[in-house]
Scaffold this motif. Structure first.
Motif, mmCIF file in Angstrom:
data_model
loop_
_atom_site.group_PDB
_atom_site.id
_atom_site.type_symbol
_atom_site.label_atom_id
_atom_site.label_comp_id
_atom_site.label_asym_id
_atom_site.label_seq_id
_atom_site.Cartn_x
_atom_site.Cartn_y
_atom_site.Cartn_z
ATOM 1 N N GLN A 124 0.841 -1.201 0.000
ATOM 2 C CA GLN A 124 0.000 0.000 0.000
ATOM 3 C C GLN A 124 0.877 1.253 0.000
ATOM 4 N N SER A 125 1.950 1.235 0.767
ATOM 5 C CA SER A 125 2.874 2.367 0.796
ATOM 6 C C SER A 125 3.472 2.606 -0.587
ATOM 7 N N LEU A 126 3.874 1.522 -1.225
ATOM 8 C CA LEU A 126 4.470 1.624 -2.561
ATOM 9 C C LEU A 126 3.442 2.085 -3.603
ATOM 10 N N ALA A 127 2.209 1.642 -3.459
ATOM 11 C CA ALA A 127 1.158 2.079 -4.383
ATOM 12 C C ALA A 127 0.923 3.591 -4.272
ATOM 13 N N LEU A 128 1.031 4.109 -3.067
ATOM 14 C CA LEU A 128 0.832 5.541 -2.859
ATOM 15 C C LEU A 128 2.049 6.366 -3.277
ATOM 16 N N ASP A 129 3.231 5.761 -3.141
ATOM 17 C CA ASP A 129 4.469 6.467 -3.506
ATOM 18 C C ASP A 129 5.404 5.489 -4.203
ATOM 19 N N PRO A 130 5.260 5.350 -5.525
ATOM 20 C CA PRO A 130 6.070 4.385 -6.282
ATOM 21 C C PRO A 130 7.560 4.735 -6.352
ATOM 22 N N SER A 131 7.944 5.901 -5.886
ATOM 23 C CA SER A 131 9.353 6.296 -5.971
ATOM 24 C C SER A 131 10.227 5.632 -4.899
ATOM 25 N N GLN A 132 9.662 4.783 -4.073
ATOM 26 C CA GLN A 132 10.409 4.126 -2.994
ATOM 27 C C GLN A 132 11.166 2.914 -3.553
ATOM 28 N N THR A 133 12.290 3.177 -4.155
ATOM 29 C CA THR A 133 13.064 2.142 -4.833
ATOM 30 C C THR A 133 13.466 1.020 -3.886
ATOM 31 N N ARG A 134 13.968 1.391 -2.724
ATOM 32 C CA ARG A 134 14.431 0.376 -1.763
ATOM 33 C C ARG A 134 13.284 -0.539 -1.327
ATOM 34 N N LEU A 135 12.146 0.029 -1.054
ATOM 35 C CA LEU A 135 10.998 -0.775 -0.646
ATOM 36 C C LEU A 135 10.575 -1.710 -1.781
ATOM 37 N N ARG A 136 10.588 -1.206 -3.002
ATOM 38 C CA ARG A 136 10.242 -2.050 -4.151
ATOM 39 C C ARG A 136 11.209 -3.228 -4.258
#
Length: 167
Positions: free
Chosen positions: A148-160
Motif C-alpha cells: 500500500q505504501s508503494l502504491a501511494l508512492d512508487p518512488s520508494q526504490t528500496r521498498l520495491r
C-alpha cells in the motif's frame, strides 16, 4: 540567577492574572526544565497545550528529549499530546517511532495504525505500520502495508527491491 528568579516571578504573576496564558506556561516550563524540574515543566507544557499552545512545540521538545535519550520524558510529553489530539497522524508517527525504537512493537503498531486511519493517503504511515507488523511477526500483513505504501508512492526504490526479493 537573579534574572531567572525575576523571570519566574513574572511568569507566575502572569499566570495568577490569567491561568490560561499558554505563553507564560511555555516560558516558565523552559526555565523549570533548565533547573532540572522536567516533570513540573511537562505538566505546564501539557496544560498550555489545552490552553492553545501549538502541539508542534511540545512535539519538538519531546523529540529533543528523545534525541538526548530521555525516553521517559519524550513518551510522557507525547502521551499527553496524543491524548489531547488523538487523530493527529504526525503526533502518532512520532510516538510510534519512539515505541519502535524501544522494541515495543505492539504500541508502535497501535500508533502507526491510528496514523494510517487519520492519513490514509500518506505512504509513510503504511510503511511504518508494515515495519511494526514485521516486528510483531505478522509478515503477510506487513507485506500488504508495504505494498500500500508503494502504491501511494512508487518512488520508494528500496521498498520495491525489498518486496521483490521477498516473493
Amino acid at each position: 540567577r537573579e534574572s531567572r528568579a525575576l523571570a519566574v516571578a513574572c511568569f507566575e504573576q502572569a499566570l495568577r492574572l490569567d491561568p490560561h496564558l499558554f505563553s507564560a506556561k511555555y516560558n516558565l516550563a523552559a526555565i523549570l526544565e533548565k533547573e532540572g524540574r522536567s516533570r513540573e515543566a511537562d505538566e505546564l507544557l501539557l496544560s498550555a497545550l489545552r490552553d492553545g499552545l501549538d502541539p508542534n512545540l511540545v512535539q519538538e521538545i519531546a523529540v529533543a528529549a528523545w534525541e538526548r535519550s530521555d525516553v521517559p520524558r519524550a513518551l510522557r510529553l507525547m502521551d499527553g499530546v496524543v491524548a489531547q489530539r488523538p487523530g493527529d497522524a504526525r503526533l502518532r508517527i512520532t510516538r510510534g517511532r519512539i515505541w519502535i525504537q524501544r522494541r515495543d512493537c505492539a504500541k508502535a503498531y497501535l500508533d502507526f495504525d491510528a496514523a494510517r486511519r487519520a492519513a490514509p493517503r500518506l505512504a509513510l504511515v503504511h510503511g511504518l505500520a508494515g515495519s511494526a507488523l514485521m516486528c510483531l511477526g505478522r509478515p503477510a500483513e506487513a507485506r500488504r502495508a508495504f505494498e500500500q505504501s508503494l502504491a501511494l508512492d512508487p518512488s520508494q526504490t528500496r521498498l520495491r527491491e525489498l518486496l521483490a526479493r521477498g516473493r
